[in-house]
Design a protein around this motif. Structure first.
Motif, PDB file in Angstrom:
ATOM      1  N   LEU A   5       0.841  -1.203   0.000  1.00  0.00           N
ATOM      2  CA  LEU A   5       0.000   0.000   0.000  1.00  0.00           C
ATOM      3  C   LEU A   5       0.873   1.248   0.000  1.00  0.00           C
ATOM      4  O   LEU A   5       1.678   1.455   0.911  1.00  0.00           O
ATOM      5  CB  LEU A   5      -0.930   0.001   1.218  1.00  0.00           C
ATOM      6  CG  LEU A   5      -1.798   1.246   1.401  1.00  0.00           C
ATOM      7  CD1 LEU A   5      -2.791   1.381   0.246  1.00  0.00           C
ATOM      8  CD2 LEU A   5      -2.533   1.201   2.736  1.00  0.00           C
ATOM      9  N   LEU A   6       0.747   2.046  -1.059  1.00  0.00           N
ATOM     10  CA  LEU A   6       1.524   3.284  -1.148  1.00  0.00           C
ATOM     11  C   LEU A   6       0.858   4.427  -0.393  1.00  0.00           C
ATOM     12  O   LEU A   6       1.523   5.271   0.196  1.00  0.00           O
ATOM     13  CB  LEU A   6       1.690   3.684  -2.619  1.00  0.00           C
ATOM     14  CG  LEU A   6       2.397   2.675  -3.531  1.00  0.00           C
ATOM     15  CD1 LEU A   6       2.443   3.206  -4.944  1.00  0.00           C
ATOM     16  CD2 LEU A   6       3.800   2.396  -3.013  1.00  0.00           C
ATOM     17  N   GLY A   7      -0.436   4.484  -0.409  1.00  0.00           N
ATOM     18  CA  GLY A   7      -1.180   5.576   0.216  1.00  0.00           C
ATOM     19  C   GLY A   7      -2.606   5.556  -0.310  1.00  0.00           C
ATOM     20  O   GLY A   7      -3.045   4.630  -0.982  1.00  0.00           O
ATOM     21  N   SER A   8      -3.308   6.591   0.014  1.00  0.00           N
ATOM     22  CA  SER A   8      -4.722   6.651  -0.365  1.00  0.00           C
ATOM     23  C   SER A   8      -5.081   8.067  -0.779  1.00  0.00           C
ATOM     24  O   SER A   8      -4.569   9.041  -0.221  1.00  0.00           O
ATOM     25  CB  SER A   8      -5.600   6.199   0.803  1.00  0.00           C
ATOM     26  OG  SER A   8      -6.966   6.270   0.456  1.00  0.00           O
ATOM     27  N   VAL A   9      -5.947   8.153  -1.794  1.00  0.00           N
ATOM     28  CA  VAL A   9      -6.546   9.433  -2.179  1.00  0.00           C
ATOM     29  C   VAL A   9      -8.031   9.380  -1.852  1.00  0.00           C
ATOM     30  O   VAL A   9      -8.630   8.305  -1.839  1.00  0.00           O
ATOM     31  CB  VAL A   9      -6.339   9.717  -3.689  1.00  0.00           C
ATOM     32  CG1 VAL A   9      -4.877   9.832  -4.009  1.00  0.00           C
ATOM     33  CG2 VAL A   9      -6.988   8.642  -4.541  1.00  0.00           C
ATOM     34  N   TYR A  22     -12.700   5.418  -8.287  1.00  0.00           N
ATOM     35  CA  TYR A  22     -11.379   5.919  -8.648  1.00  0.00           C
ATOM     36  C   TYR A  22     -10.788   5.052  -9.760  1.00  0.00           C
ATOM     37  O   TYR A  22     -11.025   3.842  -9.831  1.00  0.00           O
ATOM     38  CB  TYR A  22     -10.451   5.896  -7.428  1.00  0.00           C
ATOM     39  CG  TYR A  22     -10.989   6.660  -6.246  1.00  0.00           C
ATOM     40  CD1 TYR A  22     -10.737   8.027  -6.105  1.00  0.00           C
ATOM     41  CD2 TYR A  22     -11.759   6.036  -5.273  1.00  0.00           C
ATOM     42  CE1 TYR A  22     -11.225   8.738  -5.026  1.00  0.00           C
ATOM     43  CE2 TYR A  22     -12.260   6.738  -4.195  1.00  0.00           C
ATOM     44  CZ  TYR A  22     -11.990   8.082  -4.080  1.00  0.00           C
ATOM     45  OH  TYR A  22     -12.476   8.796  -3.008  1.00  0.00           O
ATOM     46  N   SER A  23      -9.996   5.705 -10.612  1.00  0.00           N
ATOM     47  CA  SER A  23      -9.327   4.995 -11.696  1.00  0.00           C
ATOM     48  C   SER A  23      -8.047   5.740 -12.048  1.00  0.00           C
ATOM     49  O   SER A  23      -7.870   6.916 -11.696  1.00  0.00           O
ATOM     50  CB  SER A  23     -10.240   4.886 -12.929  1.00  0.00           C
ATOM     51  OG  SER A  23     -10.584   6.171 -13.417  1.00  0.00           O
ATOM     52  N   LEU A  24      -7.144   5.029 -12.742  1.00  0.00           N
ATOM     53  CA  LEU A  24      -5.884   5.622 -13.183  1.00  0.00           C
ATOM     54  C   LEU A  24      -6.034   6.081 -14.627  1.00  0.00           C
ATOM     55  O   LEU A  24      -6.590   5.365 -15.468  1.00  0.00           O
ATOM     56  CB  LEU A  24      -4.755   4.611 -13.079  1.00  0.00           C
ATOM     57  CG  LEU A  24      -4.390   4.102 -11.678  1.00  0.00           C
ATOM     58  CD1 LEU A  24      -3.272   3.082 -11.775  1.00  0.00           C
ATOM     59  CD2 LEU A  24      -3.995   5.256 -10.765  1.00  0.00           C
ATOM     60  N   LEU A  25      -5.527   7.288 -14.883  1.00  0.00           N
ATOM     61  CA  LEU A  25      -5.506   7.774 -16.258  1.00  0.00           C
ATOM     62  C   LEU A  25      -4.263   7.223 -16.962  1.00  0.00           C
ATOM     63  O   LEU A  25      -3.234   6.966 -16.316  1.00  0.00           O
ATOM     64  CB  LEU A  25      -5.494   9.302 -16.270  1.00  0.00           C
ATOM     65  CG  LEU A  25      -6.789   9.965 -15.803  1.00  0.00           C
ATOM     66  CD1 LEU A  25      -6.627  11.471 -15.816  1.00  0.00           C
ATOM     67  CD2 LEU A  25      -7.962   9.559 -16.672  1.00  0.00           C
ATOM     68  N   PRO A  26      -4.341   7.037 -18.284  1.00  0.00           N
ATOM     69  CA  PRO A  26      -3.189   6.482 -19.002  1.00  0.00           C
ATOM     70  C   PRO A  26      -1.957   7.379 -18.853  1.00  0.00           C
ATOM     71  O   PRO A  26      -2.051   8.607 -18.846  1.00  0.00           O
ATOM     72  CB  PRO A  26      -3.673   6.424 -20.457  1.00  0.00           C
ATOM     73  CG  PRO A  26      -5.160   6.407 -20.368  1.00  0.00           C
ATOM     74  CD  PRO A  26      -5.508   7.217 -19.156  1.00  0.00           C
ATOM     75  N   GLY A  27      -0.837   6.760 -18.725  1.00  0.00           N
ATOM     76  CA  GLY A  27       0.421   7.473 -18.603  1.00  0.00           C
ATOM     77  C   GLY A  27       1.567   6.476 -18.679  1.00  0.00           C
ATOM     78  O   GLY A  27       1.364   5.258 -18.734  1.00  0.00           O
ATOM     79  N   ASN A  31      -7.573   0.890  -5.930  1.00  0.00           N
ATOM     80  CA  ASN A  31      -8.870   0.316  -5.562  1.00  0.00           C
ATOM     81  C   ASN A  31      -9.952   1.310  -5.937  1.00  0.00           C
ATOM     82  O   ASN A  31      -9.967   2.447  -5.463  1.00  0.00           O
ATOM     83  CB  ASN A  31      -8.906   0.021  -4.055  1.00  0.00           C
ATOM     84  CG  ASN A  31     -10.139  -0.759  -3.654  1.00  0.00           C
ATOM     85  OD1 ASN A  31     -11.260  -0.387  -3.998  1.00  0.00           O
ATOM     86  ND2 ASN A  31      -9.950  -1.828  -2.894  1.00  0.00           N
ATOM     87  N   SER A  32     -10.857   0.906  -6.806  1.00  0.00           N
ATOM     88  CA  SER A  32     -11.855   1.834  -7.338  1.00  0.00           C
ATOM     89  C   SER A  32     -12.804   2.356  -6.265  1.00  0.00           C
ATOM     90  O   SER A  32     -13.419   3.406  -6.457  1.00  0.00           O
ATOM     91  CB  SER A  32     -12.658   1.144  -8.449  1.00  0.00           C
ATOM     92  OG  SER A  32     -13.349   0.023  -7.934  1.00  0.00           O
TER      93      SER A  32
END
Length: 836
Positions: free
Chosen positions: A466-470, A485-490, A504-505
């Protein structure tokens, strides 16, 4: 002219069609009383000429003018049905025309239609006398054809259903005289047709029958007892034939209304007067009370101006002889403000969306006051500082509309208080509280708690850490506030960011998907998107900076002397070197960063521990004292380098030092290490083998040069020999520059020989090594570590005395210096030493 006339005719026709709706022309129906509940009155939809379903679509409401809802409107079929059983006598009394008024209210647009329903009388009441028997005292000297008014029967029905005739039981002295008044009432008198003779007959028992005109006929009877008296030739007479008085409707019981008074000229029992109501309906007896002795008229029941505005009372005064006189008392009821205004809610929308447009109708209601005049005038208002306003329509109808935009996030519910005040004295007030809920629409995007996030993770982490939480908050409710929650392409380097981290969504927790290596990547950026569950969905983004924290996972690596070399590293030192003489400089690098790369050197083991020392920070090996004959000819030093990490890591290297005498032949030793890049896919072992071969070759070249110098040391002419630079083992490029310093210049040797003498001059410059890098691969579980190191400059220069003979100074004529191309020489230590 003809066309203009036809246009006018069309305009008049349109006005004729729509004017009734605008003006609210009444629709008339008639209905017999006592109809069963659910009976059909009429079909309003046909009379309004509306389409099927129009009443339901326009939310048709039937609003009654009375407190009871006698009728019900079926909005689907348009049928007007009986809702409660109607008693015309209870509803309208003896009023000829009995109307029930209602209004049909249509919305969108608002239209009103007045409904008038006439309640027709049916013969459901029989004639009824106020008493079961009457007693009539008649003096014997009464003349024939004398009339004696009788108490008429009361029939609550009207018209032909009312009393049509009276009959009297057969007798020879009396008969009936029936007449109709202007108001339609029938009065009946008993007429004496034959003189009375008390001595022959003193009592008559007659039966009076009242017959109505209904089908079937109904009758009522009363027994009349006639007592024949002695002569009483004076009847009572009232002082005033008519009395007028005013009375407030809220007068309490016992309030004196008026006092009537009659006089009788007779004496004795014939002059004793008794007062009573004459020809009065039963309801008057329930409202007023008459003192039969004093003639005082007082309030007995509850008076209500809204039910009756005046009362006409007939009072009879009867003396002891049976004669009577009559008067009229007119009681006018004055209105008082005893009825508070009433709010009738016609339609109401309890839940409205927050994006509802302005002027949207929330509620439709009507305000009524049963009082009259100023007591019935009302003013309606709502609480201030609310996004709602009242619009007044016809006939005291009000619309509650939206006057300013709604925002559920500021206020999700309103408790509206509708206040109505009349103009009476004292003013009466009533209120109606309605609750309005504001439903949510998706008008707010998710908002992250921070404008950006920075997360730290130590290298060599386990996958799935676990890196952290937003976290983002949406001010909407229910599904509109559910954030995913989701990750944008990069990309991180050449790889997609999704291969490094996952999220985790539902919770917004960020996890590392792989083990990270600080030496490969120090930080990277992740774009996180928060999306709500509304339709359409709203979203926002935030930048997450993931910083890899370095760990002490790399041991120091010796660049000089090179670790794992198969041949030992030999350094030459003059036997006449003074204390503090710089023998060589040890160079090491560490693939870590920060304090993990701070290196310190120490002499772990030596052949003679008291002869040499090493600088803890710069790695310089110097003599601690002057060499003696007792010192061994070969010194072995075991050097340890330690980093500043926790726990610290160390490496060791072996260094051989050879004390030597002065040289008799010109000798030049030049080593130039040029920068050359290693390919990352080659192993370190191959380079170490190459380095070992090169060093061995240079050692052989040095021996050959030494022999050459000895052969030419007595040549008569001065000559300079320049030995081309020799290249030691190739060292990997881009070595990180540690704080203790590393080699940055090439080794360079210049030798100048003077012909014609037995002396020679030898200038010995320490090697200058350029910046280079070492690609060092360390296997640490599943990850690959690439260490970038930089070499530091080696500043040490040594002086060597090769003979005891005197020699020319540095820079003697005819001794040009042969330097390798691109080499940087430290001129501060270009001292020449002469030896014989």
């Amino acid at each position: 002219m003809g066309g203009c006339f036809r246009k006018k005719q069309g305009l008049y026709l349109l006005l004729f069609i729509y004017l009734p709706r605008i003006l609210g022309v009444a629709i008339h129906y008639s209905l017999p009383e006592e109809k069963k509940i659910g009976s059909l009155v009429a079909n309003v939809l046909k009379d309004l000429k509306g389409g099927i379903g129009e009443l339901s679509a326009r939310r048709a409401q039937l609003v009654s003018e009375t407190t009871k809802q006698y009728f019900h409107l079926d909005a689907l079929s348009g049928n007007l049905l009986v809702n409660e059983q109607i008693d015309r006598e209870e509803l309208c009394g003896q009023t000829d025309s009995c109307l029930l008024l209602s209004q049909i209210v249509l919305e969108n647009p608002l239209e009103l239609y007045k409904i008038e329903i006439t309640i027709d009388d049916v013969n459901d009441n029989a004639p009824k006398f106020s008493q079961n028997h009457y007693e009539l005292k008649i003096p014997e000297n009464v003349l024939t054809n004398s009339h004696f008014p009788l108490e008429p029967a009361q029939d609550e029905d009207l018209g032909k259903n009312n009393i049509q005739n009276y009959t009297l039981s057969p007798n020879e002295h009396f008969q009936l005289d029936m007449r109709s008044t202007e108001d339609g009432n029938k009065h009946v008198d008993l007429v004496l047709k034959k003189s009375l003779d008390r001595e022959k007959k003193s009592h008559f028992g007659l039966i009076l029958m009242a017959v109505d005109g209904g089908m079937p006929q109904k009758t009522g009877t009363v027994q009349i007892n006639i007592i024949v008296l002695d002569i009483n030739d004076n009847s009572p007479n009232f002082i005033h034939s008519e009395y007028k008085t005013k009375l407030k409707e809220n007068s309490p019981r016992g309030t004196l209304v008026s006092r009537v008074e009659a006089e009788d000229l007779d004496s004795g029992p014939n002059a004793q007067i008794t007062y009573s109501f004459h020809r009065m309906p039963e309801k008057i007896h329930n409202l007023f009370q008459l003192n039969e002795t004093t003639g005082e008229l007082s309030v007995f029941g509850r008076l209500d101006y809204e039910k009756e505005t005046s009362y006409d009372l007939n009072i009879r005064a009867t003396d002891g002889g049976g004669l009577s006189g009559h008067c009229r008392v007119l009681v006018v009821i004055e209105d008082v403000n005893d009825n508070a205004p009433e709010v009738s809610l016609i339609s109401f929308t309890s839940t409205i969306p927050e994006d509802s447009p302005l002027d949207t109708v929330v509620a439709l209601f009507r305000v009524t006051d049963r009082d009259s005049g100023d007591n019935g005038r009302t003013v309606c208002s709502v609480d201030g500082n609310l996004p709602f306003a009242l619009k007044v329509n016809v006939n005291s109808y009000y619309q509650l509309v939206i006057q300013s935009p709604l925002d559920r996030e500021k206020n999700s519910e309103y408790n509206m208080t509708i206040i109505v005040i009349d103009h009476g004295s004292p003013r009466l007030t009533s209120s109606r509280i309605i609750n309005i809920e504001i439903s949510d629409v998706n008008d707010n995007s998710p908002v992250f708690e921070s404008s950006s996030y920075e997360m730290y993770v130590k290298e060599n982490n386990i996958p799935g850490l676990l890196l952290g939480s937003v976290h983002a908050i949406d001010q909407d409710t229910a599904l509109n506030a559910k954030v995913s929650y989701s990750l944008l392409p990069g990309k991180v380097g050449e790889s997609p960011v999704a291969s490094y981290v996952s999220i985790n969504s539902e919770t917004g927790n960020l996890y590392a998907l792989r083990s990270l290596d600080y030496e490969q990547i120090k930080d990277f950026t992740v774009l996180v998107k928060a999306t709500d569950g509304g339709s359409p969905a709203l979203s926002s983004q935030v930048v997450v900076q993931v910083v890899i924290v370095d760990e002490n996972d790399n041991a120091p690596f010796f660049l000089y002397p090179l670790q794992n070399s198969t041949s030992p590293y030999n350094e030459l030192v003059p036997k006449l070197a003074e204390a503090g003489y710089l023998v060589t400089k040890v160079v090491a690098v560490d693939g870590d960063s920060g304090q993990n790369s701070w290196l310190s050197y120490e002499l772990l083991k030596a052949t003679d521990p008291g002869l040499f020392s090493i600088g803890a920070q710069n790695g310089e090996v110097r003599t601690k004292r002057v060499l003696s004959e007792r010192d061994t000819s070969k010194q072995r030093l075991l050097i340890l380098v330690r980093d500043n990490g926790f726990p610290p890591q160390t490496s060791t290297a072996m260094l051989h030092i050879l004390p030597v005498d002065g040289f008799s032949e010109p000798y030049m030793k030049t080593v130039d290490i040029s920068q050359e890049e290693f390919e990352e896919d080659r192993s370190l072992t191959m380079y170490l083998v190459i380095c070992l071969a090169v060093v061995s070759s240079m050692f052989l070249i040095c021996i050959i040069l030494f022999v050459v110098i000895k052969l030419y040391k007595r040549m008569p002419t001065e000559s300079c020999i320049s030995v081309p630079p020799q290249f030691p083992p190739v060292i990997p490029e881009n070595c990180a520059d540690s704080q203790n310093g590393s080699l940055s210049r090439t080794y360079h040797y210049d030798i100048c020989l003077t012909g014609g003498s037995l002396s020679s001059e030898f200038r010995f410059l320490r090697p200058l090594i350029p910046v280079f890098s070492v690609n060092h691969q360390i296997s640490s579980g599943p990850q690959d570590v690439s260490d970038e190191v930089a070499g530091n400059e080696s500043r040490g220069e040594a002086r060597a005395s090769l003979s005891e003979d005197a020699a020319p100074r540095a820079g003697a004529p005819g001794c040009p210096v042969n330097q390798a191309t691109g080499a940087n020489v430290n001129t501060n230590q270009n001292d020449w030493l002469a030896y014989q």
